[in-house]
Each structure stands twice: as C-alpha cells, then as structure tokens.
Write a protein that holds these residues in place. Sequence first.
Motif, PDB file in Angstrom:
ATOM      1  N   THR A 280      26.671  47.989  27.814  1.00 51.06           N
ATOM      2  CA  THR A 280      25.443  47.639  28.527  1.00 51.06           C
ATOM      3  C   THR A 280      25.653  46.397  29.383  1.00 51.06           C
ATOM      4  OG1 THR A 280      24.091  48.585  26.746  1.00 51.06           O
ATOM      5  CG2 THR A 280      23.015  47.043  28.247  1.00 51.06           C
ATOM      6  N   SER A 281      26.326  45.401  28.837  1.00 52.92           N
ATOM      7  CA  SER A 281      26.566  44.164  29.576  1.00 52.92           C
ATOM      8  C   SER A 281      27.431  44.407  30.806  1.00 52.92           C
ATOM      9  CB  SER A 281      27.232  43.135  28.658  1.00 52.92           C
ATOM     10  OG  SER A 281      27.585  41.971  29.377  1.00 52.92           O
ATOM     11  N   HIS A 282      28.513  45.165  30.645  1.00 53.78           N
ATOM     12  CA  HIS A 282      29.408  45.415  31.774  1.00 53.78           C
ATOM     13  C   HIS A 282      28.776  46.335  32.812  1.00 53.78           C
ATOM     14  CE1 HIS A 282      32.425  43.571  29.196  1.00 53.78           C
ATOM     15  NE2 HIS A 282      33.259  43.586  30.209  1.00 53.78           N
ATOM     16  N   ALA A 283      27.981  47.304  32.353  1.00 52.95           N
ATOM     17  CA  ALA A 283      27.310  48.195  33.307  1.00 52.95           C
ATOM     18  C   ALA A 283      26.273  47.442  34.126  1.00 52.95           C
ATOM     19  CB  ALA A 283      26.649  49.357  32.559  1.00 52.95           C
ATOM     20  N   LEU A 284      25.524  46.543  33.489  1.00 49.90           N
ATOM     21  CA  LEU A 284      24.547  45.730  34.215  1.00 49.90           C
ATOM     22  C   LEU A 284      25.239  44.807  35.217  1.00 49.90           C
ATOM     23  CD1 LEU A 284      21.616  44.871  34.623  1.00 49.90           C
ATOM     24  CD2 LEU A 284      21.907  43.237  32.746  1.00 49.90           C
ATOM     25  N   GLU A 285      26.360  44.238  34.811  1.00 45.63           N
ATOM     26  CA  GLU A 285      27.124  43.384  35.723  1.00 45.63           C
ATOM     27  C   GLU A 285      27.620  44.182  36.923  1.00 45.63           C
ATOM     28  OE1 GLU A 285      30.235  39.937  34.730  1.00 45.63           O
ATOM     29  OE2 GLU A 285      31.093  41.946  34.486  1.00 45.63           O
ATOM     30  N   LEU A 286      28.080  45.401  36.681  1.00 48.28           N
ATOM     31  CA  LEU A 286      28.556  46.249  37.780  1.00 48.28           C
ATOM     32  C   LEU A 286      27.417  46.620  38.719  1.00 48.28           C
ATOM     33  CD1 LEU A 286      30.946  47.755  38.996  1.00 48.28           C
ATOM     34  CD2 LEU A 286      30.433  49.679  37.479  1.00 48.28           C
ATOM     35  N   LEU A 287      26.239  46.904  38.168  1.00 51.61           N
ATOM     36  CA  LEU A 287      25.090  47.231  38.999  1.00 51.61           C
ATOM     37  C   LEU A 287      24.676  46.035  39.855  1.00 51.61           C
ATOM     38  CD1 LEU A 287      22.956  49.332  39.759  1.00 51.61           C
ATOM     39  CD2 LEU A 287      21.561  48.504  37.853  1.00 51.61           C
ATOM     40  N   GLN A 288      24.714  44.830  39.286  1.00 56.18           N
ATOM     41  CA  GLN A 288      24.397  43.630  40.057  1.00 56.18           C
ATOM     42  C   GLN A 288      25.425  43.377  41.158  1.00 56.18           C
ATOM     43  OE1 GLN A 288      24.221  40.813  36.840  1.00 56.18           O
ATOM     44  NE2 GLN A 288      22.058  41.223  36.403  1.00 56.18           N
ATOM     45  N   LEU A 289      26.690  43.686  40.872  1.00 59.50           N
ATOM     46  CA  LEU A 289      27.721  43.584  41.897  1.00 59.50           C
ATOM     47  C   LEU A 289      27.446  44.556  43.038  1.00 59.50           C
ATOM     48  CD1 LEU A 289      31.056  43.255  39.871  1.00 59.50           C
ATOM     49  CD2 LEU A 289      30.217  41.653  41.588  1.00 59.50           C
ATOM     50  N   ASP A 290      27.033  45.771  42.695  1.00 59.18           N
ATOM     51  CA  ASP A 290      26.721  46.760  43.722  1.00 59.18           C
ATOM     52  C   ASP A 290      25.564  46.304  44.606  1.00 59.18           C
ATOM     53  OD1 ASP A 290      28.732  48.392  42.848  1.00 59.18           O
ATOM     54  OD2 ASP A 290      27.436  49.699  41.658  1.00 59.18           O
ATOM     55  N   ARG A 291      24.562  45.720  43.998  1.00 61.37           N
ATOM     56  CA  ARG A 291      23.422  45.245  44.781  1.00 61.37           C
ATOM     57  C   ARG A 291      23.831  44.116  45.726  1.00 61.37           C
ATOM     58  NH1 ARG A 291      19.267  45.209  39.579  1.00 61.37           N
ATOM     59  NH2 ARG A 291      18.824  47.471  39.589  1.00 61.37           N
ATOM     60  N   ALA A 292      24.672  43.208  45.241  1.00 58.47           N
ATOM     61  CA  ALA A 292      25.153  42.122  46.100  1.00 58.47           C
ATOM     62  C   ALA A 292      26.049  42.660  47.206  1.00 58.47           C
ATOM     63  CB  ALA A 292      25.904  41.093  45.261  1.00 58.47           C
ATOM     64  N   LEU A 293      26.859  43.683  46.899  1.00 53.80           N
ATOM     65  CA  LEU A 293      27.724  44.276  47.910  1.00 53.80           C
ATOM     66  C   LEU A 293      26.918  45.023  48.961  1.00 53.80           C
ATOM     67  CD1 LEU A 293      30.490  44.911  49.015  1.00 53.80           C
ATOM     68  CD2 LEU A 293      30.677  46.795  47.363  1.00 53.80           C
ATOM     69  N   SER A 294      25.857  45.703  48.540  1.00 51.02           N
ATOM     70  CA  SER A 294      24.986  46.382  49.506  1.00 51.02           C
ATOM     71  C   SER A 294      24.313  45.378  50.437  1.00 51.02           C
ATOM     72  CB  SER A 294      23.932  47.202  48.767  1.00 51.02           C
ATOM     73  OG  SER A 294      24.525  48.215  47.978  1.00 51.02           O
ATOM     74  N   LYS A 295      23.948  44.223  49.889  1.00 53.98           N
ATOM     75  CA  LYS A 295      23.329  43.179  50.719  1.00 53.98           C
ATOM     76  C   LYS A 295      24.329  42.602  51.711  1.00 53.98           C
ATOM     77  CE  LYS A 295      20.625  40.481  48.493  1.00 53.98           C
ATOM     78  NZ  LYS A 295      20.106  39.412  47.592  1.00 53.98           N
ATOM     79  N   LEU A 296      25.566  42.414  51.256  1.00 56.44           N
ATOM     80  CA  LEU A 296      26.604  41.896  52.150  1.00 56.44           C
ATOM     81  C   LEU A 296      27.019  42.918  53.184  1.00 56.44           C
ATOM     82  CD1 LEU A 296      28.818  39.765  52.881  1.00 56.44           C
ATOM     83  CD2 LEU A 296      30.258  40.865  51.149  1.00 56.44           C
ATOM     84  N   GLY A 297      27.201  44.158  52.738  1.00 57.33           N
ATOM     85  CA  GLY A 297      27.692  45.216  53.617  1.00 57.33           C
ATOM     86  C   GLY A 297      29.166  45.467  53.379  1.00 57.33           C
ATOM     87  N   PRO A 298      29.563  46.679  52.986  1.00 58.48           N
ATOM     88  CA  PRO A 298      30.981  46.956  52.722  1.00 58.48           C
ATOM     89  C   PRO A 298      31.876  46.716  53.934  1.00 58.48           C
ATOM     90  CG  PRO A 298      29.581  48.730  51.893  1.00 58.48           C
ATOM     91  CD  PRO A 298      28.707  47.850  52.715  1.00 58.48           C
ATOM     92  N   HIS A 299      31.319  46.804  55.146  1.00 60.62           N
ATOM     93  CA  HIS A 299      32.130  46.568  56.341  1.00 60.62           C
ATOM     94  C   HIS A 299      32.607  45.119  56.444  1.00 60.62           C
ATOM     95  CE1 HIS A 299      27.984  45.517  57.447  1.00 60.62           C
ATOM     96  NE2 HIS A 299      28.515  44.681  58.329  1.00 60.62           N
ATOM     97  N   GLN A 300      32.011  44.209  55.663  1.00 62.85           N
ATOM     98  CA  GLN A 300      32.414  42.807  55.678  1.00 62.85           C
ATOM     99  C   GLN A 300      33.645  42.552  54.811  1.00 62.85           C
ATOM    100  OE1 GLN A 300      31.117  40.493  57.549  1.00 62.85           O
ATOM    101  NE2 GLN A 300      29.258  41.480  58.282  1.00 62.85           N
ATOM    102  N   LEU A 301      34.052  43.526  54.017  1.00 62.08           N
ATOM    103  CA  LEU A 301      35.181  43.338  53.105  1.00 62.08           C
ATOM    104  C   LEU A 301      36.499  43.584  53.821  1.00 62.08           C
ATOM    105  CD1 LEU A 301      33.918  45.134  49.866  1.00 62.08           C
ATOM    106  CD2 LEU A 301      33.638  42.746  50.527  1.00 62.08           C
ATOM    107  N   SER A 302      37.511  42.843  53.414  1.00 61.88           N
ATOM    108  CA  SER A 302      38.856  43.086  53.915  1.00 61.88           C
ATOM    109  C   SER A 302      39.428  44.342  53.243  1.00 61.88           C
ATOM    110  CB  SER A 302      39.755  41.884  53.640  1.00 61.88           C
ATOM    111  OG  SER A 302      39.893  41.686  52.241  1.00 61.88           O
TER     112      SER A 302
END
Length: 365
Positions: A280-302
């Motif tokens: 549960t802890s790791h899945a919630l952390e992964l979901l929060q990472l996804d939300r932050a990545l969606s806000k940033l935009g995957p095109h911003q990643l190297s």
Amino acid sequence: MTRKLCRSDMALSCSRLTNNLSLIRLWSVRTNQIANGLYGQCVCHQSRHYSTSEVRRGIGRYVTSRLQWVNSKYEGFLKRRFPRFYLLYHTFVEGFKLLYRDAKDVSRIKRKMLSDGVKFQDLSYREMEKLRQFRRDMLKGIPLVLISIPPFANYLVFILMYFFPRQVLIPHFWTPRQQVEFRQLYHSIRARQHRLVLLGLQHAGGQVKDSQLRSRLDSLCSQVQNGANPKVSEVLAVRILFSGTPLGMRKLSVGQMRNISPLLFLTPRLPGFLIGRRLTSHALELLQLDRALSKLGPHQLSDSEVRQACYVRGLNSDRLAINQCRVWLYQWLQISSSLKDSDLSLLLHCLVFLSASDPNGIRHP
C-alpha cells in the motif's frame, strides 16, 4: 662708512637666512626620518602579515598539488599494471562523488520540507524521485559505508565490489556495463511473477458475480498472456473490481500480495499484514509520482529519465527504442491519472498488464 654698514647688514641677513635654511633642513630631515620610520614600520607590519597569509596559501597549494600528483601517479600505475582493478577503483571513487552529491540534494529537499512545511505529494517529480531512490539506495548502501570507514577498509570494499557487486553495492558503484546487466537480471526476476499474478487474477475472477465484469477480466488476462498490449479503455473497464471485492488492496489474498511484491523489488518473505502495508505504501508513492509527472509533463524528461521511469513501472526499457518508451509512459499516465487512492490495486496490476509487449515479459516461465 655707509659701505661698511651695508656689508654688515648683508652679512647679518645672510647669516639669518643660513640659520633659517639650516633649521628648515633639519626639520625636514627629522620629519622625513619620522615619516620614513613610521612608513617602514607599517610596510614591515603589512609585509609581515601578507607574507604569513601567502605562506599559508602557498603551503595549502603545495600540499594539494602534491596529493593530486601522487593520486595521478597511483591511478596511472593501476591503469597500466592492473586495469581491471583500476576500473573498480575508478568506479568506487566516482560512486562516492555521486553519492555525496545526491546526499546534498536530499538534504536540501528535506530542509525545504521542514522549513516551508511542504509535504511529499507537493514536491516536484524530480524531487520525489530523488527522495524515493535515495531512500532505497541507503537501505542497501549503509552497510557498505560503515565497512569503508576504518583505515584501509576500502580494500575490503574493493573485494566485495569485485565478487558481489549486485548483492552489496548500490547503482552508484556499478560500472556502466553492470548497470545494464543487473537491470536485465532484476527485470527477469520480476517477469517470472507475471504468470503467477495473472493466474491469481483469474482465480479471483471466479468470485465475481457480475458476468460482464468477469468476462472483461478474463479477456484482459488472456490478452496479456498471449503477449498483446491491452488498450487503456480495456484496463479501466475493470477498474471497479480493484477498488472493492475481490481485488481491492484490503481484499487481496496473501498469496496474490506475495506474487506482486517482487514487481516492486520487495521481499515476499514477510508476514501477510506487513506485506500489505508495504504494498500500500509503495503503490501510493507510485501514484503520487505519476501525478507529479503528469503535472510536469513527460516531454520534459531526458531520455535516461524516461527509461528509468518506465523501468520503475515494470517495463524493460533498455530493450526498447526511446520513442517506444515515451509512448508507453504516456499510456501508463493515461491510466494512473484516472485512478484514485482507492484504486491502488489496479495500479499494481498494471505492472503486469502494460508490460506484455516487453520481450522479457510474461513469456518467461
């Protein structure tokens, strides 16, 4: 008579003038002596202070240059005589530099969270990922750091690096070749779990009373077993099954949780309630990472960040082109952006659903 008076007056005036000039000369000499003495003292004091600091700096530069010279000679000797050992030594030194830099970044992020009251879910994607990865590395790397503290203990670390690099070292101390090799090995380990996870889903699907939902789940599992990559709509169509009975996080069987744990590189050899909490802890952390990545935009990643993001989410990204990785990451984010905290179980099972196109995926026994 008059001439004698004039001569005497001229003599008196000349003597007075001479006396005055002598006094002026004497005063100027004394003044110059005093001034020169004071100036000389000041100059001597300043030069003495300046020379002391210069000597200190000079000694520091000399010691540093000599150490650099000795180090370069030592590295040159190792490179000529013991090239394999030199590679380990160079990897060890550069690894500690990277580790120190990451520690500084994590310290800065922690201070930001404490001083500004920023929560983990409010951090940027890169800050979240830095904290997550550093925490995982430290759990594995602390024994290595403790071993290397005593004098000359770094040679023991070199031996461990040579014989057990994957087991005792964190990625900071892996060579570029080892990084690719070990990532492939770790992915093959979690790929073996795909079949077990799908069998657990099919078994749990037999408890679903809604025939339409049961049919959709069976169809989804069959696609993945046959190596097909399901559509986003097909995954979200069975979303309701993963938020309650029988596949919600609190309803998952212990066996299914043990099958999922290696997908996140977690040990399944723990009591059931601990496995559930960790998942549960790791899945919630992964979901929060996804939300932050969606806000940033995957095109911003190297390119390297894209590959790492895909690898964390279950894809063997080293064997795919970077454009394929970006498309896959967009597909993942389409699903995760539609999920709530109550849908964590579906997010975990997407580690299997969306990795079917991976060459080292479910086709492994």
